[in-house]
Structure formats: C-alpha cells, structure tokens
Enzyme design. Structure first.
Site, PDB file in Angstrom:
ATOM      1  N   VAL A  11      16.377  33.297 -15.506  1.00 16.36           N
ATOM      2  CA  VAL A  11      16.245  34.572 -14.801  1.00 16.36           C
ATOM      3  C   VAL A  11      16.867  35.710 -15.608  1.00 16.36           C
ATOM      4  CG1 VAL A  11      16.802  35.807 -12.672  1.00 16.36           C
ATOM      5  CG2 VAL A  11      16.262  33.369 -12.589  1.00 16.36           C
ATOM      6  N   THR A 123      19.401  32.781  -6.705  1.00 19.15           N
ATOM      7  CA  THR A 123      19.035  32.352  -5.351  1.00 19.15           C
ATOM      8  C   THR A 123      20.291  31.926  -4.606  1.00 19.15           C
ATOM      9  OG1 THR A 123      16.907  31.662  -6.193  1.00 19.15           O
ATOM     10  CG2 THR A 123      17.583  30.717  -4.077  1.00 19.15           C
ATOM     11  N   GLU A 153      14.546  36.933  -7.249  1.00 14.87           N
ATOM     12  CA  GLU A 153      13.396  36.832  -8.177  1.00 14.87           C
ATOM     13  C   GLU A 153      12.437  35.777  -7.649  1.00 14.87           C
ATOM     14  OE1 GLU A 153      13.026  33.858  -9.863  1.00 14.87           O
ATOM     15  OE2 GLU A 153      14.920  33.013  -9.146  1.00 14.87           O
ATOM     16  N   GLU A 157       8.437  29.307 -13.785  1.00  8.43           N
ATOM     17  CA  GLU A 157       8.658  28.927 -15.176  1.00  8.43           C
ATOM     18  C   GLU A 157       7.303  28.812 -15.861  1.00  8.43           C
ATOM     19  OE1 GLU A 157      11.261  25.616 -15.835  1.00  8.43           O
ATOM     20  OE2 GLU A 157      12.713  26.398 -14.412  1.00  8.43           O
ATOM     21  N   PHE A 251      -1.270  25.873  -4.456  1.00  9.76           N
ATOM     22  CA  PHE A 251      -0.254  24.908  -4.005  1.00  9.76           C
ATOM     23  C   PHE A 251      -0.820  23.879  -3.032  1.00  9.76           C
ATOM     24  CE2 PHE A 251       3.848  25.887  -5.897  1.00  9.76           C
ATOM     25  CZ  PHE A 251       3.433  26.941  -6.684  1.00  9.76           C
ATOM     26  N   ALA A 254      -2.621  17.885  -4.700  1.00 11.28           N
ATOM     27  CA  ALA A 254      -1.846  16.678  -4.419  1.00 11.28           C
ATOM     28  C   ALA A 254      -1.404  16.064  -5.749  1.00 11.28           C
ATOM     29  CB  ALA A 254      -2.704  15.692  -3.635  1.00 11.28           C
ATOM     30  N   CYS A 262      14.136  24.537  -8.882  1.00 12.97           N
ATOM     31  CA  CYS A 262      14.167  25.388  -7.679  1.00 12.97           C
ATOM     32  C   CYS A 262      13.808  24.665  -6.386  1.00 12.97           C
ATOM     33  CB  CYS A 262      13.238  26.577  -7.871  1.00 12.97           C
ATOM     34  SG  CYS A 262      13.818  27.660  -9.168  1.00 12.97           S
ATOM     35  N   LYS A 265      16.239  21.906  -4.860  1.00 15.61           N
ATOM     36  CA  LYS A 265      17.556  22.402  -4.436  1.00 15.61           C
ATOM     37  C   LYS A 265      17.429  23.448  -3.324  1.00 15.61           C
ATOM     38  CE  LYS A 265      18.789  26.103  -7.678  1.00 15.61           C
ATOM     39  NZ  LYS A 265      18.802  27.277  -6.866  1.00 15.61           N
TER      40      LYS A 265
END
Ligand code: UDX
Length: 452
Positions: A11, A123, A153, A157, A251, A254, A262, A265
């Site tokens: 970032v 974050t 943000e 990546e 998104f 499958a 990210c 976590k």
C-alpha cells in the site's frame, strides 16, 4: 502538497509513487534500512506491474524520496499516511502494534507548526482511528495541530498501481470539516465522488467490502460442490447468475478457495469485531469454513483418482504458487497449502510459477521440490498436471506438448481455467471444480426415502 507515507509495503510504496506522480512532494518512510536502500536503487521489494518505473521516474524528478527517519519524514507534511501492516493475531483479530507504535512516534515528532491530517490507509478495525487520535494527543506537544482521518485502500495486488491511479471509489472518514477539506483538495483532481463519512463507517466499509467479496467466492465454491453432485456445471451456473446486473459476474469463479494477505485476515477480523460487540456475525464463520474445506475437496479428487491415502511414488506437476495470478505473493496461498497436503501423503512435486518462485522457495524449501524453469519443464514425467493459480499463461498450453511430457493425460484444474471441451477432445481426463466429467458417476439421492 507535502506528504509523508509511512510503510513501504504494497500500500505505502504504491501510494507514495502514485501520489508523487500526481505532483505532490512525497517522502516514504520505513524502519527497514535495507529495504529503503534497495528501493532507492530501483529494486522493488514486491512484484507489481508499473511500480518500478513510476518510483524511478518520480525519484528522478525529485518529487519522491525515501528515509528511515520518521522525524524528517513528517516535518512540513500536510498529510501523513499510515500504511503499516496489520497482520492477523493469534486470536483472529488484527494485530495493531505497528499502528500504535507509528502513532506514538508521529506524536513525538510533530514539532512543526503545520496543521496535519494523520490518515490511516492500513486496514484497521472499527474504533482504531479514535485510538490513534488518543495516542497522538498523549505524545504530541500541546502546540501541535492535527486531525485524524480514515481513508482505506481497495487495491488489488497485480494491478495496484492502476487501482491507486484511478480508483473506483474514494472513502474518507473524518471528525472535522477542516480535515475533510484537506482530503477533498488532495483527491479533487480525480473528479470522482468521495464517500464522506465518520471514522467508524469508513473503517467498516473496507471490512464489509472484503468480507462481501469473500462471501461471493465461498458461495460459488459451495455451489460448485452441489453442482458436481447434482450433475450441473458451475461455470455455466456462474455465467447465468452473473448476467443479472444485481449479482454481477465478478468474483464468481469457483476454485480452490481465496488466499492472500487480505481476505483471510479481514474476514476473520470482522467476525472477531462482531464478537467484541456481542454480536455473532455467523455468516462469516460459514464463509471461512467453506474456504477451508475447498482445498481438501480439491485434494480429495487427487486422492480418489490415485486410490486413496498413500501418494508415494507419484509426482505432480504444480502450475502456480502465488495466491492468485499476476502477483509474486505467496502469503496464505492455497496453492502452497495443497502442495503441503500432497507432500504430506508422500507425493513428489515439481512446481512452476511465472513470478512467485523465490517466495515459494522460502515456504517449501528447496531440498525435495523441483523448481522448473517454465510451464512445460514442470510437466516432465509427472503423473498429472495440477493448475493451482489463475495465471493467464496457463490458459493457452500446447496440449499436444503437455500430453507428450506427462506420464498420463490427466489434468486437475483447481481454477477452472481451461476449456473443458477442448481438453477432453485432446484425450485428457479433466477433473475441475464443480464440473461434470464423463468418468464421474453421480449418485442420485433417494427421494423416496426423504418422502416416506
Ligand atoms: C483483495 C481485494 O480485492 C482488494 O480490494 C483489497 O484491497 C485487498 O484484498 P487481493 O488480495 O489482491 O485484493 O486479491 P483478489 O484479487 O481480491 O483475490 C483474492 C483471492 O480470491 C485470490 O486468492 C483469488 O484467487 C480468489 N478468487 C478471486 C477466487 O477464488 N475467485 C474469484 O472469483 C475471485
């Protein structure tokens, strides 16, 4: 404007370079001296398209510089961006120790007379910015003038430079109009609407976004398992769903599950936050559970194909080690986890990734893994080919060559990357995610038993 960016990871480094490119005077700060020296020589600590050129250009034009000296970094800065890591702690919440430490130091070194907005880009869970303000107040001289702001943000990546240059949205949370004015001035040239809100809502937007995307992935992964049992094709199901503009096609691929620094976590931290507020966000537990199961579901296909527990004597060609395509990042990579599962059952692995080989060597060791130089060398003499990361270059494999190199024409596609019809027409047995295969017999449920 004069800016300071603290932390030169994904970032901070991208932010520093892009903000300088917008015409600002930027100092990037990091405690890691070796890293700063490398960046100054143009050696980037991460693989990110366009980053190295942008850093070098802006350093050359004297808008961008780096230091390990935080005091020097914040002197004269109007905005100070906190971009340090917030890794997952043992309890599942975010480890904020770096944010607290940096806040304390900013406070101590805020000796100039310039009004500053201290912005958290890392974050961080709801309530963090309020605590940052308390720490700053405790350590800053009485004369220091500042406000805090939350400005998360949303960088992906692999395209973070582009994402930072032309963001789809800007979210800014502040407590004062004065701070909001500074942030408006900073972003006004983008000509994009800013979601202006309070600190807590801004912090929440980031977690809500990542958790929602992770939910979409776990949803389609669970759909995949059902499709496979019911004899449907999840790729077609996702295509049909995605055409509904309320759902959208992104998104809904499958695969073997989400990874990276990210999603795992952040989903975990949001659940933890909900429990801290005496609310059980139960959906998120399901999202995490499905994601954990998904790698075993894929590995099971391999175990079943080769008759069970013991895989010794078998060699697998693993294409992809990064947690997703277009990055060298192997943090929480499901590809690596699957390799561990296979090796745990005695299998040998040959591996290849276009960018993540060095990082993977650290995670897998070099003694008993063969690191191949390209996507064909990795296949030599292997019992099957495994696609574990969605790299574009794996889509157009020369199947005749693949067949010659493998011991058997067998492909396990953990990312549904290949065209099933083409692969099967070329004589391969193709086992993918949530897709019917000619060889798999579906066991119909006994409806009568359910009715009676
Ligand atoms: C994510 C968010 O997208 C970004 O906004 C946030 O700032 C940081 O986290 P990133 O970690 O770079 O970005 O990865 P992303 O592209 O979102 O993919 C995350 C994981 O989900 C990868 O492991 C990827 O392979 C997987 N994925 C993604 C799927 O399995 N299926 C999909 O359809 C999409």
């Amino acid at each position: 404007m004069k800016l300071c960016v603290i932390g030169t990871g994904y970032v901070g480094l991208v932010g520093a370079a892009v903000f300088a490119d917008w015409g600002n005077e930027v100092i990037g700060v990091d405690i890691d001296e070796a890293k700063i020296k490398k960046i100054e020589r143009g050696i980037m600590p991460i693989y990110e398209p366009g980053l190295s050129d942008l850093v070098l250009l802006n350093v050359k034009q004297k808008r961008l510089s780096f230091t390990t000296n935080l005091k020097k970094g914040i002197q004269g800065a109007e905005i100070v961006f906190i971009c340090v890591g917030t890794p997952q702690s043992k309890s599942g919440s975010a480890d904020l120790s770096q944010v607290w430490q940096v806040s304390e130091n900013i406070g101590k070194f805020m000796t100039d007379k310039i009004y500053k907005v201290i912005v958290t880009k890392s974050t961080v869970p709801v309530g963090t910015n309020e605590k940052v303000k308390q720490i700053l107040k405790k350590f800053a001289p009485k004369s220091a003038k500042f406000d805090v702001a939350s400005n998360p943000e949303f960088l992906r990546e692999g395209c973070s430079v582009k994402d930072m240059q032309k963001t789809e949205r800007t979210v800014v949370g502040t407590e004062t109009e004065r701070a909001m004015k500074v942030m408006r001035k900073f972003y006004e040239h983008l000509n994009m609407p800013i979601v202006e809100c309070d600190l807590r809502s801004s912090e929440m937007i980031k977690y809500a976004s990542n958790a929602f995307l992770a939910t979409k992935i776990s949803f389609i992964n669970e759909m995949a398992q059902l499709c496979e049992k019911a004899g449907a094709d999840v790729v077609k199901v996702a295509e049909g769903m995605g055409l509904d503009s309320r759902i959208g096609s992104k998104f809904l691929n499958a695969g073997i599950g989400y990874g990276g620094a990210c999603f795992p976590k952040d989903v975990s931290a949001l659940r933890r936050t909900s429990l801290d507020f005496a609310y059980d966000f139960a959906l998120l537990q399901g999202v995490m559970r499905v994601n954990d199961v998904q790698k075993h579901y894929f590995a099971n296909k391999i175990y079943e194909e080769f008759g069970g527990e013991n895989l010794s004597g078998l060699t697998f060609a693993c294409l992809g080690l990064a947690f997703k395509g277009d990055t060298d990042d192997t943090r929480e990579s499901v590809a690596i986890k699957i390799i561990h599962l296979l090796r745990g059952r005695g299998a040998q692995v040959r591996v290849y990734d276009p960018e993540a080989m060095e990082n993977a060597k650290r995670e897998l060791g070099t003694s008993s893994v063969f690191f191949a130089k390209d996507k064909y060398e990795v296949l030599k003499g292997a019992d099957a080919m495994l696609i574990l990361t969605e790299w574009g270059e794996f889509k157009d494999m020369d199947l005749t060559k693949v067949k010659k190199l493998l011991k058997k024409p067998l492909i396990f596609d953990g990312r549904n990357l290949l065209d099933k019809k083409v692969v099967e027409a070329n004589g391969f047995k193709y086992l993918a995610i949530g897709r019917k295969t000619g060889s798999q017999k579906q066991k119909a449920p006994d409806f009568r038993a359910a009715i009676l």
